[in-house]
Design an enzyme around this catalytic site. Structure first.
Site, PDB file in Angstrom:
ATOM      1  CG  ASP A  12      -1.919   1.078   1.267  1.00 29.28           C
ATOM      2  OD1 ASP A  12      -2.108   1.729   0.224  1.00 29.28           O
ATOM      3  OD2 ASP A  12      -2.513   1.297   2.338  1.00 29.28           O
ATOM      4  CG  ASP A 106      -2.725   3.648  -3.142  1.00 28.47           C
ATOM      5  OD1 ASP A 106      -3.926   3.390  -3.315  1.00 28.47           O
ATOM      6  OD2 ASP A 106      -2.247   3.982  -2.046  1.00 28.47           O
ATOM      7  CD  GLU A 107      -5.237  -1.195  -0.187  1.00 27.49           C
ATOM      8  OE1 GLU A 107      -5.886  -0.158  -0.440  1.00 27.49           O
ATOM      9  OE2 GLU A 107      -5.524  -1.975   0.725  1.00 27.49           O
TER      10      GLU A 107
END
Ligand SMILES: [Mg+2]
Length: 391
Positions: A12, A106-107
């Site tokens: 993350d 983003d994860e």
């Protein structure tokens, strides 16, 4: 292999949008940076850790953020730039394993079980990912490792920012015990409140609670919940999930009551969606348009393309038809939000030598090249330009 002996990594990025803004404008380093919609109805997308010390949080109305942190640096999201960096981050993931489940830009979860023999221990792989992301993008990722998704995600959350932590199956009970029950992924507000009423506040208390008593109070299957509290989770990493649909939408600061303006926005969305599909080598068949009337009545309209496509003009032709027929059926059409998405993906077919390349496709390819060279948004169809001036 038993589900709880897998090696799962959760990555993350720290304060992703805000960190990208700092990366591109180093003068912002150390300042409270808030990225979000800056209009009267805007919400915070992401904020830097400096902004969090003022109490600013994601999903908070921007008006409230400005009250808490009047001297913050407020910036509009630059999605195209975030997507560009996201692609670099996901490239790093795919070098490690094909089993990547993206949860957002983003994860992601990575199942690295089969990579261990080749690449080393889970910590070696996790460290490698963190360093490769920093090298390629200049951004910081938090990395959590564990025998399943639940523990990997909790490990990254517990150690962020700049996190790096592994929870083993043996250590899980001790590490989870003091955490609030709300941290378990199936426990929403309602379940959390029910547990609180029973005097259960921590994950340790939930694990230790008598199952019959719990079932009586929650009135549902609770053995799964207690398994989670013990750190057990048999969900698989599902690589396809991130690719189910590619969409774009926009909330207008002033409701749109003019069809031509709505069409400009729709075209802009379609160009973005198509570019993103092409980047991923995908062609989709289903076009969905999302229309929200003020205040919050949302309609969706869906139609199929004749053949799977990643061409902005193909997608727009269908999306525009959907928008138009909805518009004409309204007595007084007004839009607060307009969105579009592409789904029903097949992997892009091999270019057939005898397949005439349509003009539309050539336009798309040229647009991709120019945008790659000069930045996304450098070349857009003329119809999109109105969206840059209004709303
Ligand atoms: Mg993040």
């Amino acid at each position: 292999m038993p589900p709880d002996e897998r090696s799962i990594i959760h990555v993350d990025m720290d304060a992703f949008y805000a960190s990208v803004e700092v990366l591109d404008q180093p003068g912002l380093r150390g300042l409270p940076v808030i990225v979000g919609g800056l209009g009267p109805r805007g919400v915070v997308s992401t904020c830097s850790y400096e902004a969090r010390t003022f109490g600013v949080r994601s999903a908070m109305p921007i008006v409230q953020a400005r009250r808490l942190c009047p001297d913050g640096v407020y910036v509009w999201p630059r999605m195209a730039r975030y997507e560009e960096l996201s692609d670099q981050v996901f490239d790093v993931f795919h070098q490690v394993t094909p089993l990547v489940e993206g949860l957002s830009l983003d994860e992601a979860f990575l199942d690295v079980t089969a990579s261990l023999r080749l690449l080393g221990s889970i910590e070696t792989i996790g460290r490698g990912i963190k360093e490769a992301i920093r090298e390629r993008t200049g951004l910081v990722a938090s990395v959590g490792m564990g025998p399943n998704k639940l523990l990997a995600k909790l490990a990254s959350e517990m150690s962020k920012p700049d996190g790096f932590h592994r929870i083993t199956a043996q250590g899980a009970a001790d590490e989870l015990a003091p955490l609030p029950v709300g941290r378990l992924w199936t426990v929403g507000k309602v379940t959390e409140q029910a547990l609180h009423r029973m005097g259960i506040r921590t994950i340790g208390e939930l694990a230790a609670c008598d199952t019959a008593r719990l079932a009586g109070a929650l009135g549902r299957q609770v053995s799964g919940l207690q398994a989670l509290a013990r750190g057990e989770d048999d969900r698989c990493v599902e690589p396809a999930q991130a690719e189910q649909s590619i969409g774009a939408e926009h909330t207008f600061d002033v409701d749109v009551a003019e069809l031509a303006l709505a069409e400009s926005w729709l075209l802009r969305h379609c160009e973005r969606i198509a570019a993103r599909a092409r980047q991923r080598g995908l062609e989709g068949r289903t076009v969905t348009v999302k229309l929200r009337e003020p205040p919050f009545v949302t309609h969706t309209r869906q139609a199929q393309l004749r053949a799977p496509s990643a061409s902005a003009s193909d997608i727009y032709a269908v999306a525009r038809g959907l928008l138009k027929s909805w518009w004409q059926a309204q007595r007084r059409p007004r839009l607060r939000l307009l969105g579009a998405s592409l789904s029903g993906f097949a992997t892009e077919r091999q270019q057939d030598l005898f397949d005439a390349v349509s003009d539309a496709r050539v336009t798309d390819r040229v647009q991709d090249k120019i945008n790659l060279r000069f930045g996304t948004g450098s070349l857009v169809r003329a119809g999109v330009l109105r969206t840059k001036r209004q709303n």
